[in-house]
Structure formats: C-alpha cells, structure tokens
Design a protein around this motif. Structure first.
Motif, PDB file in Angstrom:
ATOM      1  N   ASP A   1       0.813  -1.210   0.000  1.00 48.61           N
ATOM      2  CA  ASP A   1       0.000   0.000   0.000  1.00 48.61           C
ATOM      3  C   ASP A   1       0.850   1.265   0.000  1.00 48.61           C
ATOM      4  O   ASP A   1       0.389   2.334  -0.428  1.00 48.61           O
TER       5      ASP A   1
ATOM      6  N   ARG B   1       0.215   5.137  -1.644  1.00 49.60           N
ATOM      7  CA  ARG B   1       0.068   6.177  -0.629  1.00 49.60           C
ATOM      8  C   ARG B   1       1.098   7.283  -0.829  1.00 49.60           C
ATOM      9  O   ARG B   1       0.783   8.472  -0.760  1.00 49.60           O
TER      10      ARG B   1
ATOM     11  N   SER C   1      -2.830   4.773   5.828  1.00 42.41           N
ATOM     12  CA  SER C   1      -3.723   3.721   5.350  1.00 42.41           C
ATOM     13  C   SER C   1      -4.243   2.934   6.532  1.00 42.41           C
ATOM     14  O   SER C   1      -3.638   2.922   7.608  1.00 42.41           O
TER      15      SER C   1
ATOM     16  N   LEU D   1      -6.705   6.107   3.900  1.00 41.55           N
ATOM     17  CA  LEU D   1      -6.898   5.373   2.655  1.00 41.55           C
ATOM     18  C   LEU D   1      -7.311   3.934   2.950  1.00 41.55           C
ATOM     19  O   LEU D   1      -6.821   3.320   3.898  1.00 41.55           O
ATOM     20  N   PRO D   2      -8.184   3.365   2.143  1.00 40.93           N
ATOM     21  CA  PRO D   2      -8.607   1.974   2.366  1.00 40.93           C
ATOM     22  C   PRO D   2      -7.455   0.992   2.186  1.00 40.93           C
ATOM     23  O   PRO D   2      -6.472   1.268   1.481  1.00 40.93           O
TER      24      PRO D   2
ATOM     25  N   TRP E   1      -5.818   0.169  -1.330  1.00 36.23           N
ATOM     26  CA  TRP E   1      -6.267   1.251  -2.208  1.00 36.23           C
ATOM     27  C   TRP E   1      -5.261   1.449  -3.338  1.00 36.23           C
ATOM     28  O   TRP E   1      -4.048   1.410  -3.127  1.00 36.23           O
ATOM     29  N   GLN E   2      -5.759   1.666  -4.553  1.00 30.95           N
ATOM     30  CA  GLN E   2      -4.912   1.924  -5.710  1.00 30.95           C
ATOM     31  C   GLN E   2      -5.019   3.388  -6.108  1.00 30.95           C
ATOM     32  O   GLN E   2      -6.100   3.971  -6.106  1.00 30.95           O
ATOM     33  N   TYR E   3      -3.907   3.957  -6.455  1.00 28.83           N
ATOM     34  CA  TYR E   3      -3.831   5.405  -6.668  1.00 28.83           C
ATOM     35  C   TYR E   3      -4.799   5.903  -7.735  1.00 28.83           C
ATOM     36  O   TYR E   3      -4.934   5.317  -8.810  1.00 28.83           O
TER      37      TYR E   3
ATOM     38  N   ASP F   1     -15.029  10.400  -4.728  1.00 30.07           N
ATOM     39  CA  ASP F   1     -13.683   9.873  -4.510  1.00 30.07           C
ATOM     40  C   ASP F   1     -13.148  10.230  -3.132  1.00 30.07           C
ATOM     41  O   ASP F   1     -12.026   9.881  -2.797  1.00 30.07           O
TER      42      ASP F   1
ATOM     43  N   ILE G   1     -13.784   4.142   0.354  1.00 31.22           N
ATOM     44  CA  ILE G   1     -13.048   5.133  -0.419  1.00 31.22           C
ATOM     45  C   ILE G   1     -12.273   5.994   0.583  1.00 31.22           C
ATOM     46  O   ILE G   1     -12.535   5.924   1.792  1.00 31.22           O
ATOM     47  N   PRO G   2     -11.317   6.803   0.136  1.00 35.48           N
ATOM     48  CA  PRO G   2     -10.582   7.646   1.084  1.00 35.48           C
ATOM     49  C   PRO G   2     -11.518   8.513   1.918  1.00 35.48           C
ATOM     50  O   PRO G   2     -12.532   9.008   1.431  1.00 35.48           O
TER      51      PRO G   2
END
Length: 259
Positions: free
Chosen positions: A15, A19, A97, A126-127, A130-132, A223, A253-254
């Motif tokens: 992650d 991040r 995260s 951030l989850p 999570w992907q950027y 988002d 989501i964030p």
C-alpha cells in the motif's frame, strides 16, 4: 487554512507505493513540504519484509527528488511499539492507510486510530489495498452538525474549494428533517467559494449511517468522504457500534477525518 506541511506514514506493505504517490501529488497541488515518517513495527524488520522496511528512506528520497518537491524523512525507532509520533503535531494533514490482515503486524499500533485521536490534525485515511487515483474532485460531506463534523469541514476546505462537486449527506430518522442544518452549511460553504448540494437518508429501519452513506447514489462517483471522528470516546464508540469506528475500520473510499 492551507496544507503546507503534510505527513505521510510509510511502511513495508504494498500500500505504501500508492500512498506515497498520492502524498507527492497533494504536496505538488498545495505547495507543501512532505514529511515521510517510518511507521514500521518491529516485526517489519524481523522477516521477509525487512528489505522493504529498510529501503523506505531511499524510496522516499528518490520520489521527492524525481518530482521536485520539498521533503524530509524521519525514522522514529523509539515508537515501534508505542504511540508516540511527534511529527503529527507539526503538520496540516496526515496521510495514512488502514492496515488490515497481514499488514496490521507490520505497522505501528498507533496508526491510524491513536494518531487520529491525539494529533489534533486531520487524517486522510486510505482503504486497505487502495490503488492510486486523484482524489477531491467529487466529495461527500457526512454531516451531523457535530463539533467533529464541523472541524472536518474546515480542515477539508482546501480540498473543497478545488472540488468539482460537493454533496452534503445527512442521515436522520423519519421524525426529523435535516434541511435547515443542510441549508446553513450550504450557505457557509458558499461564503468560502464552495458550491454544494444536499441529500439525506431518512429512515427508522435497522441501517447504520455508514451503510446508508455508501448505499446513497450520491456516493457512487465520489472519490472522498469528509467526516468527523469519534464524538464519543473510542471505548464507547466500540460498545455502541459507532459510525466513526465503522467508517475508519472499513473505508470503501478515502476518508478525511478530524477529531
């Protein structure tokens, strides 16, 4: 308020790459100094993750050099098993995260909950996995007219001003109407240059505010969620099944949270 010092917690999990990429992007956007902080637990140095853990400073230094931003890296070895992360007190925003499953043992126990409760600084959470992607274009404010929600809105103002769309989401029973509170917030945001719309979920059914939030069509394309954190003590939140804990433990989501 402007984000001029941003802290990002780094650890050996996968992650960290996305991040750090987000933190770099936000530092660019806000003209901020980026402070990378080693958030590894001692366990991260005792097994197969060691190379990733010991390489965090090189990864951070290369990223800030490549992207031409001001940055510095700090290792707090004394906080490996504790909750002391002093750089959180000298920042405008923290990026972290939610470490779940195997990641939990690799990240200092203070992250994210203890830091969120003690830093006095908003946290962008951030989850897991999570992907950027860019965040802040479509924002949902989880609003309940509390001190914590009010703090979160003001802490998120630099993001809200730049957003393409802002929605105020309110959860209430069928016996109450959130319209007056929503109208007041819309008017306040307008004076800050933020145009917002409002939606609500009114129900007496057995559904939590967080479940309603993510079931709402207004969050489908969002988002980022802006929310207050822990109106009750963490122990009471856990006992009551609090919305803050539900939102922070399994963010979809964030989420930008303030306490």
């Amino acid at each position: 308020m402007a984000y001029k010092d941003i802290v990002v917690y780094l650890d050996p999990t996968s992650d960290t790459d996305d991040r750090l990429k987000l933190a770099i992007s936000m530092a660019h956007t806000h003209g901020a100094r980026l402070i990378g902080v080693d958030a590894c637990s001692q366990a991260a140095f005792d097994g197969p993750w060691r190379d990733r853990a010991t390489g965090l400073q090189d990864q951070f230094d290369e990223a800030v050099r490549r992207d031409g931003i001001s940055g510095e890296f700090h290792t707090e070895t004394g906080s490996r098993n504790g909750d002391f992360h002093p750089y959180a007190h000298y920042a405008d925003l923290i990026i972290a995260s939610q470490p779940l499953f195997e990641a939990r043992d690799l990240v200092a126990q203070a992250i994210p909950e203890d830091i969120l409760l003690t830093a006095g600084v908003p946290m962008l959470l951030l989850p897991y996995k999570w992907q950027y992607q860019p965040i802040g274009k479509k924002v949902v404010i989880a609003w309940n007219a509390s001190r914590e929600a009010t703090r979160a809105v003001h802490d998120a103002m630099p993001i809200l001003r730049a957003a393409e769309g802002v929605t105020i989401f309110t959860f209430s029973s069928l016996k109450s109407s959130p319209q007056q509170e929503q109208d007041r917030l819309i008017a306040h945001l307008r004076r800050h240059g933020v145009s917002a719309q409002a939606t609500s979920w009114q129900s007496d059914d057995d559904i939590s505010p967080v479940e309603a939030l993510f079931a709402s069509l207004d969050t489908v394309d969002a988002d980022l969620v802006v929310a207050g954190a822990y109106g009750h003590s963490p122990a009471l939140e856990k006992w009551l099944g609090g919305a803050s804990r539900e939102l922070s433990e399994t963010p979809a989501i964030p989420v930008l949270m303030s306490h």
